[in-house]
Scaffold this motif. Structure first.
Motif, PDB file in Angstrom:
ATOM      1  N   LEU A  75       0.891   1.092 -11.950  1.00 26.43           N
ATOM      2  CA  LEU A  75      -0.265   1.137 -11.079  1.00 26.43           C
ATOM      3  C   LEU A  75      -1.406   0.227 -11.531  1.00 26.43           C
ATOM      4  O   LEU A  75      -2.315  -0.047 -10.777  1.00 26.43           O
ATOM      5  CB  LEU A  75      -0.776   2.584 -10.952  1.00 26.43           C
ATOM      6  CG  LEU A  75       0.122   3.513 -10.150  1.00 26.43           C
ATOM      7  CD1 LEU A  75      -0.322   4.958 -10.307  1.00 26.43           C
ATOM      8  CD2 LEU A  75       0.131   3.107  -8.684  1.00 26.43           C
ATOM      9  N   HIS A  98       1.584   7.032  -6.567  1.00 24.07           N
ATOM     10  CA  HIS A  98       0.560   8.059  -6.815  1.00 24.07           C
ATOM     11  C   HIS A  98       1.114   9.458  -6.522  1.00 24.07           C
ATOM     12  O   HIS A  98       0.838  10.407  -7.258  1.00 24.07           O
ATOM     13  CB  HIS A  98      -0.684   7.805  -5.959  1.00 24.07           C
ATOM     14  CG  HIS A  98      -1.585   6.753  -6.502  1.00 24.07           C
ATOM     15  ND1 HIS A  98      -2.335   6.920  -7.642  1.00 24.07           N
ATOM     16  CD2 HIS A  98      -1.852   5.502  -6.065  1.00 24.07           C
ATOM     17  CE1 HIS A  98      -3.028   5.832  -7.886  1.00 24.07           C
ATOM     18  NE2 HIS A  98      -2.751   4.944  -6.944  1.00 24.07           N
ATOM     19  N   ARG A  99       1.903   9.581  -5.455  1.00 28.90           N
ATOM     20  CA  ARG A  99       2.502  10.868  -5.108  1.00 28.90           C
ATOM     21  C   ARG A  99       3.462  11.325  -6.213  1.00 28.90           C
ATOM     22  O   ARG A  99       3.417  12.459  -6.671  1.00 28.90           O
ATOM     23  CB  ARG A  99       3.248  10.778  -3.767  1.00 28.90           C
ATOM     24  CG  ARG A  99       3.809  12.112  -3.289  1.00 28.90           C
ATOM     25  CD  ARG A  99       4.776  11.965  -2.129  1.00 28.90           C
ATOM     26  NE  ARG A  99       5.954  11.172  -2.467  1.00 28.90           N
ATOM     27  CZ  ARG A  99       6.963  11.589  -3.229  1.00 28.90           C
ATOM     28  NH1 ARG A  99       6.941  12.771  -3.763  1.00 28.90           N
ATOM     29  NH2 ARG A  99       7.999  10.800  -3.462  1.00 28.90           N
ATOM     30  N   LYS A 100       4.312  10.411  -6.667  1.00 27.70           N
ATOM     31  CA  LYS A 100       5.277  10.739  -7.720  1.00 27.70           C
ATOM     32  C   LYS A 100       4.544  11.076  -9.017  1.00 27.70           C
ATOM     33  O   LYS A 100       4.923  12.014  -9.724  1.00 27.70           O
ATOM     34  CB  LYS A 100       6.232   9.551  -7.927  1.00 27.70           C
ATOM     35  CG  LYS A 100       7.337   9.828  -8.886  1.00 27.70           C
ATOM     36  CD  LYS A 100       8.282  10.866  -8.343  1.00 27.70           C
ATOM     37  CE  LYS A 100       9.443  11.077  -9.289  1.00 27.70           C
ATOM     38  NZ  LYS A 100      10.264  12.221  -8.924  1.00 27.70           N
ATOM     39  N   LEU A 105       0.826  -1.203   0.000  1.00 31.34           N
ATOM     40  CA  LEU A 105       0.000   0.000   0.000  1.00 31.34           C
ATOM     41  C   LEU A 105       0.861   1.253   0.000  1.00 31.34           C
ATOM     42  O   LEU A 105       0.572   2.214  -0.701  1.00 31.34           O
ATOM     43  CB  LEU A 105      -0.950  -0.013   1.195  1.00 31.34           C
ATOM     44  CG  LEU A 105      -1.922   1.161   1.302  1.00 31.34           C
ATOM     45  CD1 LEU A 105      -2.813   1.210   0.067  1.00 31.34           C
ATOM     46  CD2 LEU A 105      -2.773   1.054   2.545  1.00 31.34           C
ATOM     47  N   GLN A 106       1.951   1.201   0.767  1.00 28.97           N
ATOM     48  CA  GLN A 106       2.848   2.347   0.836  1.00 28.97           C
ATOM     49  C   GLN A 106       3.516   2.586  -0.526  1.00 28.97           C
ATOM     50  O   GLN A 106       3.674   3.724  -0.945  1.00 28.97           O
ATOM     51  CB  GLN A 106       3.902   2.127   1.914  1.00 28.97           C
ATOM     52  CG  GLN A 106       4.729   3.364   2.204  1.00 28.97           C
ATOM     53  CD  GLN A 106       5.677   3.154   3.372  1.00 28.97           C
ATOM     54  OE1 GLN A 106       5.955   2.035   3.765  1.00 28.97           O
ATOM     55  NE2 GLN A 106       6.164   4.246   3.916  1.00 28.97           N
ATOM     56  N   ASP A 107       3.888   1.498  -1.217  1.00 28.42           N
ATOM     57  CA  ASP A 107       4.476   1.625  -2.544  1.00 28.42           C
ATOM     58  C   ASP A 107       3.486   2.278  -3.512  1.00 28.42           C
ATOM     59  O   ASP A 107       3.852   3.138  -4.308  1.00 28.42           O
ATOM     60  CB  ASP A 107       4.886   0.261  -3.094  1.00 28.42           C
ATOM     61  CG  ASP A 107       6.058  -0.339  -2.329  1.00 28.42           C
ATOM     62  OD1 ASP A 107       6.783   0.423  -1.656  1.00 28.42           O
ATOM     63  OD2 ASP A 107       6.235  -1.562  -2.402  1.00 28.42           O
ATOM     64  N   THR A 108       2.239   1.865  -3.431  1.00 31.63           N
ATOM     65  CA  THR A 108       1.201   2.421  -4.297  1.00 31.63           C
ATOM     66  C   THR A 108       0.995   3.901  -3.995  1.00 31.63           C
ATOM     67  O   THR A 108       0.876   4.712  -4.915  1.00 31.63           O
ATOM     68  CB  THR A 108      -0.125   1.657  -4.120  1.00 31.63           C
ATOM     69  OG1 THR A 108       0.108   0.278  -4.417  1.00 31.63           O
ATOM     70  CG2 THR A 108      -1.191   2.182  -5.040  1.00 31.63           C
ATOM     71  N   GLU A 109       0.991   4.246  -2.727  1.00 32.41           N
ATOM     72  CA  GLU A 109       0.845   5.656  -2.340  1.00 32.41           C
ATOM     73  C   GLU A 109       2.015   6.476  -2.853  1.00 32.41           C
ATOM     74  O   GLU A 109       1.839   7.601  -3.334  1.00 32.41           O
ATOM     75  CB  GLU A 109       0.729   5.781  -0.825  1.00 32.41           C
ATOM     76  CG  GLU A 109      -0.567   5.250  -0.267  1.00 32.41           C
ATOM     77  CD  GLU A 109      -0.598   5.238   1.250  1.00 32.41           C
ATOM     78  OE1 GLU A 109       0.396   5.653   1.884  1.00 32.41           O
ATOM     79  OE2 GLU A 109      -1.621   4.808   1.810  1.00 32.41           O
ATOM     80  N   GLU A 110       3.215   5.917  -2.774  1.00 33.70           N
ATOM     81  CA  GLU A 110       4.409   6.607  -3.267  1.00 33.70           C
ATOM     82  C   GLU A 110       4.325   6.804  -4.779  1.00 33.70           C
ATOM     83  O   GLU A 110       4.666   7.861  -5.301  1.00 33.70           O
ATOM     84  CB  GLU A 110       5.665   5.810  -2.894  1.00 33.70           C
ATOM     85  CG  GLU A 110       6.949   6.441  -3.363  1.00 33.70           C
ATOM     86  CD  GLU A 110       7.273   7.773  -2.706  1.00 33.70           C
ATOM     87  OE1 GLU A 110       8.045   8.546  -3.307  1.00 33.70           O
ATOM     88  OE2 GLU A 110       6.759   8.052  -1.609  1.00 33.70           O
TER      89      GLU A 110
END
Length: 67
Positions: free
Chosen positions: A61, A9-11, A2-7
């Motif tokens: 993603l 999305h942020r990038k 989940l953290q990888d996915t959030e990162e």
């Protein structure tokens, strides 16, 4: 995960914003009578690089259908 996915999305948001800003800069430069064509060319190349990076992130993603 989940953290990888959030990162990602942020990038993706950062790159999309930079791409948008470059587009605005290019449009503004092209409206000036004494436009530095070399600068415009460099900005367009950077914009294209960003587009490629955005495409790669978007594909990362997309969930793997074989999983």
């Amino acid at each position: 995960m989940l953290q990888d996915t959030e990162e990602l999305h942020r990038k993706l948001a950062e790159l999309t914003q930079e791409h948008r800003e470059l587009d605005e800069m290019i449009v503004a430069l092209l409206q000036e009578p004494t436009t530095d064509q070399l600068k415009v060319s460099r900005l367009k190349k950077r914009k294209l690089l960003l587009k490629d990076m955005i495409s790669r992130l978007n594909s990362q993603l997309i969930p793997d259908l074989n999983a």
